[in-house]
Design a protein around this motif. Structure first.
Motif, PDB file in Angstrom:
ATOM      1  N   MET A   1       0.846  -1.199   0.000  1.00  0.00           N
ATOM      2  CA  MET A   1       0.000   0.000   0.000  1.00  0.00           C
ATOM      3  C   MET A   1       0.881   1.248   0.000  1.00  0.00           C
ATOM      4  SD  MET A   1      -3.189  -1.029   0.026  1.00  0.00           S
ATOM      5  CE  MET A   1      -4.198   0.278   0.692  1.00  0.00           C
ATOM      6  N   ARG A   2       0.573   2.155  -0.897  1.00  0.00           N
ATOM      7  CA  ARG A   2       1.302   3.416  -0.954  1.00  0.00           C
ATOM      8  C   ARG A   2       0.297   4.566  -1.018  1.00  0.00           C
ATOM      9  NH1 ARG A   2       4.374   1.047   1.008  1.00  0.00           N
ATOM     10  NH2 ARG A   2       6.458   0.339   0.405  1.00  0.00           N
ATOM     11  N   ASP A   3       0.370   5.422  -0.007  1.00  0.00           N
ATOM     12  CA  ASP A   3      -0.550   6.557   0.087  1.00  0.00           C
ATOM     13  C   ASP A   3      -2.002   6.090   0.055  1.00  0.00           C
ATOM     14  OD1 ASP A   3       1.609   8.361   0.119  1.00  0.00           O
ATOM     15  OD2 ASP A   3       1.707   8.326  -2.068  1.00  0.00           O
ATOM     16  N   GLY A   4      -2.259   4.939   0.720  1.00  0.00           N
ATOM     17  CA  GLY A   4      -3.619   4.434   0.827  1.00  0.00           C
ATOM     18  C   GLY A   4      -4.146   3.742  -0.403  1.00  0.00           C
ATOM     19  N   GLU A   5      -3.311   3.524  -1.416  1.00  0.00           N
ATOM     20  CA  GLU A   5      -3.759   2.902  -2.660  1.00  0.00           C
ATOM     21  C   GLU A   5      -2.979   1.618  -2.928  1.00  0.00           C
ATOM     22  OE1 GLU A   5      -6.244   3.704  -4.616  1.00  0.00           O
ATOM     23  OE2 GLU A   5      -6.780   5.448  -3.386  1.00  0.00           O
ATOM     24  N   PRO A   6      -3.675   0.530  -3.313  1.00  0.00           N
ATOM     25  CA  PRO A   6      -2.995  -0.714  -3.674  1.00  0.00           C
ATOM     26  C   PRO A   6      -2.307  -0.567  -5.026  1.00  0.00           C
ATOM     27  CG  PRO A   6      -5.334  -1.065  -3.135  1.00  0.00           C
ATOM     28  CD  PRO A   6      -5.133   0.400  -3.350  1.00  0.00           C
ATOM     29  N   PRO A   7      -1.438  -1.515  -5.379  1.00  0.00           N
ATOM     30  CA  PRO A   7      -0.699  -1.418  -6.641  1.00  0.00           C
ATOM     31  C   PRO A   7      -1.530  -1.859  -7.840  1.00  0.00           C
ATOM     32  CG  PRO A   7      -0.060  -3.413  -5.490  1.00  0.00           C
ATOM     33  CD  PRO A   7      -1.008  -2.682  -4.570  1.00  0.00           C
ATOM     34  N   THR A   8      -1.155  -1.399  -9.001  1.00  0.00           N
ATOM     35  CA  THR A   8      -1.733  -1.886 -10.254  1.00  0.00           C
ATOM     36  C   THR A   8      -0.913  -3.090 -10.721  1.00  0.00           C
ATOM     37  OG1 THR A   8      -0.362  -0.294 -11.441  1.00  0.00           O
ATOM     38  CG2 THR A   8      -2.624   0.357 -10.920  1.00  0.00           C
TER      39      THR A   8
ATOM     40  N   VAL B   1      -3.297 -12.180  -1.268  1.00  0.00           N
ATOM     41  CA  VAL B   1      -3.372 -10.859  -0.620  1.00  0.00           C
ATOM     42  C   VAL B   1      -3.320 -11.089   0.883  1.00  0.00           C
ATOM     43  CG1 VAL B   1      -4.704  -8.743  -0.411  1.00  0.00           C
ATOM     44  CG2 VAL B   1      -4.756 -10.042  -2.558  1.00  0.00           C
ATOM     45  N   ASP B   2      -2.183 -10.799   1.481  1.00  0.00           N
ATOM     46  CA  ASP B   2      -1.926 -11.186   2.867  1.00  0.00           C
ATOM     47  C   ASP B   2      -2.045  -9.994   3.808  1.00  0.00           C
ATOM     48  OD1 ASP B   2      -1.203 -12.850   4.963  1.00  0.00           O
ATOM     49  OD2 ASP B   2       0.931 -12.437   4.726  1.00  0.00           O
ATOM     50  N   GLY B   3      -2.862 -10.166   4.869  1.00  0.00           N
ATOM     51  CA  GLY B   3      -2.881  -9.192   5.953  1.00  0.00           C
ATOM     52  C   GLY B   3      -3.833  -8.038   5.768  1.00  0.00           C
ATOM     53  N   MET B   4      -5.126  -8.321   5.519  1.00  0.00           N
ATOM     54  CA  MET B   4      -6.105  -7.245   5.447  1.00  0.00           C
ATOM     55  C   MET B   4      -6.183  -6.508   6.789  1.00  0.00           C
ATOM     56  SD  MET B   4      -8.178  -5.764   3.319  1.00  0.00           S
ATOM     57  CE  MET B   4      -8.393  -6.992   2.026  1.00  0.00           C
ATOM     58  N   ASP B   5      -5.883  -7.230   7.880  1.00  0.00           N
ATOM     59  CA  ASP B   5      -5.925  -6.618   9.212  1.00  0.00           C
ATOM     60  C   ASP B   5      -4.742  -5.700   9.475  1.00  0.00           C
ATOM     61  OD1 ASP B   5      -3.825  -8.574  10.991  1.00  0.00           O
ATOM     62  OD2 ASP B   5      -4.683  -9.425   9.171  1.00  0.00           O
ATOM     63  N   GLU B   6      -3.729  -5.761   8.629  1.00  0.00           N
ATOM     64  CA  GLU B   6      -2.506  -5.012   8.891  1.00  0.00           C
ATOM     65  C   GLU B   6      -2.481  -3.646   8.220  1.00  0.00           C
ATOM     66  OE1 GLU B   6       0.764  -7.563   7.974  1.00  0.00           O
ATOM     67  OE2 GLU B   6       0.395  -8.858   9.702  1.00  0.00           O
ATOM     68  N   ILE B   7      -3.590  -3.255   7.640  1.00  0.00           N
ATOM     69  CA  ILE B   7      -3.700  -1.905   7.093  1.00  0.00           C
ATOM     70  C   ILE B   7      -4.824  -1.191   7.840  1.00  0.00           C
ATOM     71  CG2 ILE B   7      -2.809  -2.521   4.822  1.00  0.00           C
ATOM     72  CD1 ILE B   7      -5.664  -2.641   3.803  1.00  0.00           C
ATOM     73  N   PRO B   8      -4.790   0.140   7.923  1.00  0.00           N
ATOM     74  CA  PRO B   8      -5.836   0.874   8.654  1.00  0.00           C
ATOM     75  C   PRO B   8      -7.216   0.614   8.065  1.00  0.00           C
ATOM     76  CG  PRO B   8      -3.950   2.289   8.154  1.00  0.00           C
ATOM     77  CD  PRO B   8      -3.733   1.015   7.402  1.00  0.00           C
TER      78      PRO B   8
ATOM     79  N   GLU C   1      -8.300   2.220   4.859  1.00  0.00           N
ATOM     80  CA  GLU C   1      -7.693   1.746   3.625  1.00  0.00           C
ATOM     81  C   GLU C   1      -8.319   0.435   3.132  1.00  0.00           C
ATOM     82  OE1 GLU C   1      -3.494   1.425   4.105  1.00  0.00           O
ATOM     83  OE2 GLU C   1      -3.152   3.587   4.119  1.00  0.00           O
ATOM     84  N   ARG C   2      -9.078  -0.238   4.001  1.00  0.00           N
ATOM     85  CA  ARG C   2      -9.632  -1.538   3.625  1.00  0.00           C
ATOM     86  C   ARG C   2     -10.718  -1.405   2.571  1.00  0.00           C
ATOM     87  NH1 ARG C   2      -9.956  -3.782   9.862  1.00  0.00           N
ATOM     88  NH2 ARG C   2      -7.736  -3.403  10.300  1.00  0.00           N
ATOM     89  N   GLU C   3     -11.512  -0.363   2.644  1.00  0.00           N
ATOM     90  CA  GLU C   3     -12.558  -0.175   1.637  1.00  0.00           C
ATOM     91  C   GLU C   3     -11.943   0.104   0.272  1.00  0.00           C
ATOM     92  OE1 GLU C   3     -16.066  -0.582   0.117  1.00  0.00           O
ATOM     93  OE2 GLU C   3     -15.646  -0.875   2.257  1.00  0.00           O
ATOM     94  N   ALA C   4     -10.868   0.896   0.257  1.00  0.00           N
ATOM     95  CA  ALA C   4     -10.175   1.139  -1.009  1.00  0.00           C
ATOM     96  C   ALA C   4      -9.594  -0.161  -1.554  1.00  0.00           C
ATOM     97  CB  ALA C   4      -9.064   2.172  -0.813  1.00  0.00           C
TER      98      ALA C   4
ATOM     99  N   ARG D   1      -7.107 -11.173  10.249  1.00  0.00           N
ATOM    100  CA  ARG D   1      -7.486 -11.602  11.589  1.00  0.00           C
ATOM    101  C   ARG D   1      -9.008 -11.729  11.665  1.00  0.00           C
ATOM    102  NH1 ARG D   1      -3.834  -8.838  16.358  1.00  0.00           N
ATOM    103  NH2 ARG D   1      -1.780  -9.364  15.525  1.00  0.00           N
ATOM    104  N   PRO D   2      -9.496 -12.561  12.587  1.00  0.00           N
ATOM    105  CA  PRO D   2     -10.940 -12.860  12.590  1.00  0.00           C
ATOM    106  C   PRO D   2     -11.849 -11.649  12.656  1.00  0.00           C
ATOM    107  CG  PRO D   2      -9.770 -14.396  14.000  1.00  0.00           C
ATOM    108  CD  PRO D   2      -8.766 -13.357  13.583  1.00  0.00           C
ATOM    109  N   SER D   3     -11.529 -10.667  13.500  1.00  0.00           N
ATOM    110  CA  SER D   3     -12.471  -9.567  13.714  1.00  0.00           C
ATOM    111  C   SER D   3     -12.135  -8.319  12.914  1.00  0.00           C
ATOM    112  CB  SER D   3     -12.506  -9.213  15.205  1.00  0.00           C
ATOM    113  OG  SER D   3     -11.206  -8.905  15.673  1.00  0.00           O
ATOM    114  N   SER D   4     -11.189  -8.408  11.995  1.00  0.00           N
ATOM    115  CA  SER D   4     -10.767  -7.212  11.258  1.00  0.00           C
ATOM    116  C   SER D   4     -11.821  -6.733  10.275  1.00  0.00           C
ATOM    117  CB  SER D   4      -9.461  -7.481  10.512  1.00  0.00           C
ATOM    118  OG  SER D   4      -8.427  -7.754  11.427  1.00  0.00           O
ATOM    119  N   VAL D   5     -12.497  -7.666   9.639  1.00  0.00           N
ATOM    120  CA  VAL D   5     -13.584  -7.319   8.722  1.00  0.00           C
ATOM    121  C   VAL D   5     -14.802  -8.139   9.116  1.00  0.00           C
ATOM    122  CG1 VAL D   5     -12.057  -6.684   6.831  1.00  0.00           C
ATOM    123  CG2 VAL D   5     -12.813  -9.038   7.027  1.00  0.00           C
ATOM    124  N   GLY D   6     -15.977  -7.604   8.913  1.00  0.00           N
ATOM    125  CA  GLY D   6     -17.198  -8.261   9.341  1.00  0.00           C
ATOM    126  C   GLY D   6     -17.525  -9.496   8.518  1.00  0.00           C
TER     127      GLY D   6
END
Length: 880
Positions: free
Chosen positions: A304-311, A345-352, A355-358, A380-385
């Protein structure tokens, strides 16, 4: 009559003997000489001595061909004598020119009869009627000649040799073209070979956390990897277990949940390496869905760079791959468009959170633009609903905690890799199984690795709780320095363990406050400069101190130039909690307590705090900080977090403890299986003492109680299960028998298995020890084997006279003759869908079923047989 049609009736029996006399006898061998024999050398009329004989035979052959053609015309359509004579002479001239051909028989056959006829001499002037018959008759003669060539003893071997040489020439030409012509396909292929090698090197090793610096810290992934289980909802929302490394088999998109240290990243590495290796024996079997795939490992906190994933074109640049610049232009786009990518795609819980919606929008756009690719997302289990990616057709799986057999396998592999003394692994396994506190810690690869390291370091003595475990691990990593081995480098910094911990706390504190798992070099220097200002005994620059922490602490690393993080999130959480407690940042802690990023920090803060501080945190979780806080005070999540904090507290106000227990008791019996699992995970040893029944409970409530107790897996939980071993519900009994491997084999067999009503019940065995224990109990008529076994393991340990139903969940490793004959009473065999070597002649009374007996969608290579067990419950609830 059409002249071209008459030749088809000229029999081989008449022509073949004449053709044979036109050529010299063949010799054996492939004719592999420097001067291959040409057709001109094979004709019998070549040379002065053979001319008369040869021409006689030529004329006989030509006359025979003409006479046959005339006969086919019939008596009412005879050829004039002049035409017959001219046609015969023309054929003699053409056949005689065989002696002038400068080609081999193999080459002649490759030409075919028409092309060969065209190579022969054609008379300059022929009557029109003569010419109409000449070409068909000459082609017929050539057809028989070529047929003769194919019967020569040298023809077949020479043909094979020529084909081999042609293939070699084609390969050489192709290689030359690949080298000289900038083919996009060739360029992509070459790069993918290099990329696969890069992936194998980059992700083919794991770090052994906790090994002292006198031993290798890396070990091969193949030796270290322990396959865990994941669970998904099956029929009627009953969780169904499956090997985690096969999570993508039959699923294009998977969201995998698992707590910190549960092995999510290790699984990602293993899938990437397995895909890059393309071992078709492995992939063609249980991992066929990975054949031809190209893996892209995308750890979100790094890409993630400046809140945006890579192309796609920057995938390799985003992970700072050393070969990023070598990829052909548009290569990633072509891989994705072909549907060949495996996106990890590893670690959805490791970004704010913001940034997850983006990130979800980014994935949705890629899936729409590039359909057909495989996706695995970890969190992680509770990071996203729940259902966060349902709209994108993701299947949600939960990574299970390590079960008893997996812990044993991990411990043995760890000690082998570390070169530990003999018997040390057995001692640790015994300690984990006999001490509840250690057993609760050994639930994932990270914690198992720390236990192994500390047990080895302390010669068999281990801490008894998470707080003590982390403290001991930190001191082991920080104190066992190179200086103890006489290899300290010149001018190396030397400061105490407490100083190192304090400095690391400052970095972890900044990262948790700013919701970061990675910090820049500049931010780290700024924090160290502020901390060193209060440390008069450390007179070094922040730059030197930071370099020392990265190179010597074993806790801080530099994944890329200018970026820093902790080797594992668990260490960051522990150090951040320690800093929060020392700084008195309890309002900050409670404001963020229900954020999934902070859950472990809250637990550790309770473990590290003083009694009054513990009370403050737990009361805050219940909604009380000096008074009623209002809405949300009894949410399940905060209650379970509060309950889990009690387990971390050495001492806490009894009123606070009592209120937590009272609120938890109101949620008993568990209303559902998912809640039972959550309760077991959060409440731990607190829960068994509060579990009710079985008196007064419905079968569904009883099942949920048993589910919670089997997930806890302690001696106290076993006491609860003993109360339920006589329960009439088959679902309760299924949960009991399924959970055998979470307890001591012999004790559980004696206390639980021996007392279960066997009516209609499959007895699940997870290991050879279970098989042997079941045999000691007298065997059972219905047995389910959880795992691949050799048939001889089954024939040696199952009662041949008693067994009537055998369910092989993962099949068997290979067939050993007619092994099913060892079970004359066997009536039903259940095996997974796939190819298994069964005897060709099965007994008429044996029914073979493929798949899960209770799954309405199970398929079979053979015609589907009716389900004989419509009331049999599917696999019970496994560990989450």
């Amino acid at each position: 009559m059409d002249a071209s049609a008459v030749t088809v009736r000229i029999a081989s029996s008449a022509i073949a003997p004449l053709v044979k006399k036109l050529f010299v006898p063949g010799t054996a061998g492939a004719g592999l000489t420097d001067r291959p024999v040409r057709v001109a050398k094979l004709v019998s009329f070549r040379g002065e001595e053979q001319t008369a004989l040869g021409e006689t035979h030529l004329r006989v052959l030509a006359t025979e061909l003409v006479d046959r053609a005339v006969q086919e015309r019939g008596p009412h359509d005879a050829l004039p004598v002049s035409v017959r004579h001219q046609l015969t002479e023309a054929l003699v001239v053409a056949l005689h020119s065989l002696g002038d051909l400068d080609m081999e028989d193999v080459q002649a056959v490759a030409l075919g009869p028409e092309a060969l006829a065209a190579r022969l001499t054609r008379p300059r002037a022929m009557a029109e009627e003569t010419e109409a018959y000449f070409d068909p008759l000459l082609e017929t003669a050539c057809l028989h000649i070529l047929n003769f060539f194919t019967t020569r003893s040298t023809f077949v071997p020479r043909t094979l040799v020529e084909q081999t040489r042609a293939i070699d020439r084609l390969i050489a030409a192709t290689d030359l073209l690949l080298d000289r012509i900038p083919s996009r396909l060739a360029e992509d292929t070459r790069f993918e070979q290099r990329y696969a090698e890069h992936i194998r090197h980059k992700y083919g090793e794991l770090t052994i956390y906790g090994l002292d610096l006198n031993h290798a810290r890396e070990w091969p992934l193949d030796a270290a990897y322990v396959s865990l289980e994941a669970t998904t909802a099956g029929p009627d929302d009953v969780p169904v277990p499956l090997p985690a490394d096969r999570a993508l088999s039959g699923r294009d998109r998977v969201l995998l949940r698992g707590p910190a240290g549960s092995g999510k990243t290790t699984l990602v590495q293993w899938l990437a390496v397995a895909t890059a290796r393309q071992d078709f024996d492995e992939l063609g079997g249980r991992l066929g869905h990975l054949v031809g795939r190209v893996p892209f490992v995308l750890p979100l906190r790094r890409v993630m760079r400046d809140g945006e994933p890579p192309t796609p074109d920057t995938f390799l640049y985003a992970v700072r791959s050393n070969i990023a610049a070598a990829q052909p232009a548009g290569w990633a786009d072509r891989v994705l468009r072909a549907g060949r990518a495996l996106l990890l795609v590893d670690g959805m819980d490791e970004i704010p959170r913001y940034e997850r919606e983006a990130t979800r929008r980014w994935m949705r756009e890629l899936m729409a633009e590039f359909p057909g690719n495989l996706w695995l997302v970890t969190t992680r289990p509770s990071s996203v609903g729940q259902g966060w990616l349902t709209g994108e057709r993701f299947t949600e799986l939960n990574l299970s905690v390590m079960q008893r057999t997996e812990v044993e396998r991990f411990v043995r592999r760890w000690h082998t890799a570390a070169g530990a003394e003999e018997g040390l692994d057995d001692a640790l396994i015994d300690a984990v199984h006999t001490h509840d506190d250690l057993g609760r810690l050994a639930v994932n690869p990270l914690m198992c690795g720390l236990l192994c390291a500390l047990h080895r370091e302390r010669h068999g003595f281990l801490p008894q709780g998470r707080k003590e475990l982390y403290e001991a691990a930190l001191r082991m990593l920080l104190e066992r320095r190179d200086v103890e081995r006489g290899v300290v480098t010149e001018n190396e910094l030397r400061f105490s363990t407490d100083t190192s911990i304090t400095l690391l706390q400052k970095l972890a504190h900044w990262m948790i406050r700013n919701n970061r798992l990675e910090m820049s070099h500049e931010d780290a220097l700024a924090q160290l400069e502020r901390a060193l200002g209060a440390m008069g005994h450390v007179r070094e620059t922040p730059e030197r101190v930071l370099r020392q922490l990265v190179e010597r602490s074993g806790l801080l690393r530099e994944p890329a130039p200018g970026h820093l993080d902790f080797v594992h999130r668990t260490f960051q959480d522990y150090l951040a909690a320690k800093a929060l407690v020392e700084e008195g940042d309890f309002p900050l802690l409670l404001d963020n307590a229900l954020d999934d990023q902070w859950e472990d920090v809250v637990r550790m803060a309770v473990a590290l705090g003083r009694p009054a501080e513990r009370k403050r945190v737990v009361q805050g979780l219940l909604g009380y900080v000096g008074g009623e806080r209002g809405i949300g005070s009894r949410t399940v999540r905060s209650l379970l977090l509060a309950a889990s904090c009690l387990d971390q507290a050495v001492e806490i106000d009894p009123d606070v403890s009592g209120r937590v227990k009272g609120l938890v008791s109101e949620l008993l019996p568990p209303p559902s299986a998912p809640f039972a699992r959550m309760l077991a995970e959060a409440g731990g040893p607190l829960v068994p003492r509060m579990l009710p029944g079985p008196e007064g409970l419905t079968p569904e409530q009883a099942l949920n109680v048993v589910t919670a107790a089997t997930h806890i897996g302690t001696e106290a939980a076993l006491s609860v299960l003993i109360r339920y071993r006589g329960h009439p519900s088959r679902r309760v009994r299924r949960q009991l028998v399924w959970s055998w491997d979470r307890f001591d084999t012999e004790r559980y067999a004696r206390e639980i298995i021996a007392h279960l009503d066997p009516e209609g019940l499959y007895f699940t065995v997870h290991s050879l020890d279970h098989l042997r224990a079941l045999r000691e109990l007298g065997g059972r008529s219905r047995v389910q084997i959880a795992g691949p076994y050799l048939p001889r393991d089954l024939t040696e340990n199952l009662d041949p006279g008693l067994l009537t139903h055998l369910w092989l969940r993962e099949g068997y490793l290979h067939a050993e003759g007619r092994w099913l004959d060892a079970f004359p009473g066997l009536r039903t065999l259940v095996i997974p869908e796939g190819d298994y070597l069964l005897p060709s002649a099965l007994p008429s009374h044996l029914t073979v079923m493929y798949g899960r007996p209770t799954d309405a969608t199970w398929s079979a290579p053979r015609p589907v047989v009716p389900d004989p067990y419509p009331d049999l419950d599917p696999d019970p609830d496994p560990l989450p």
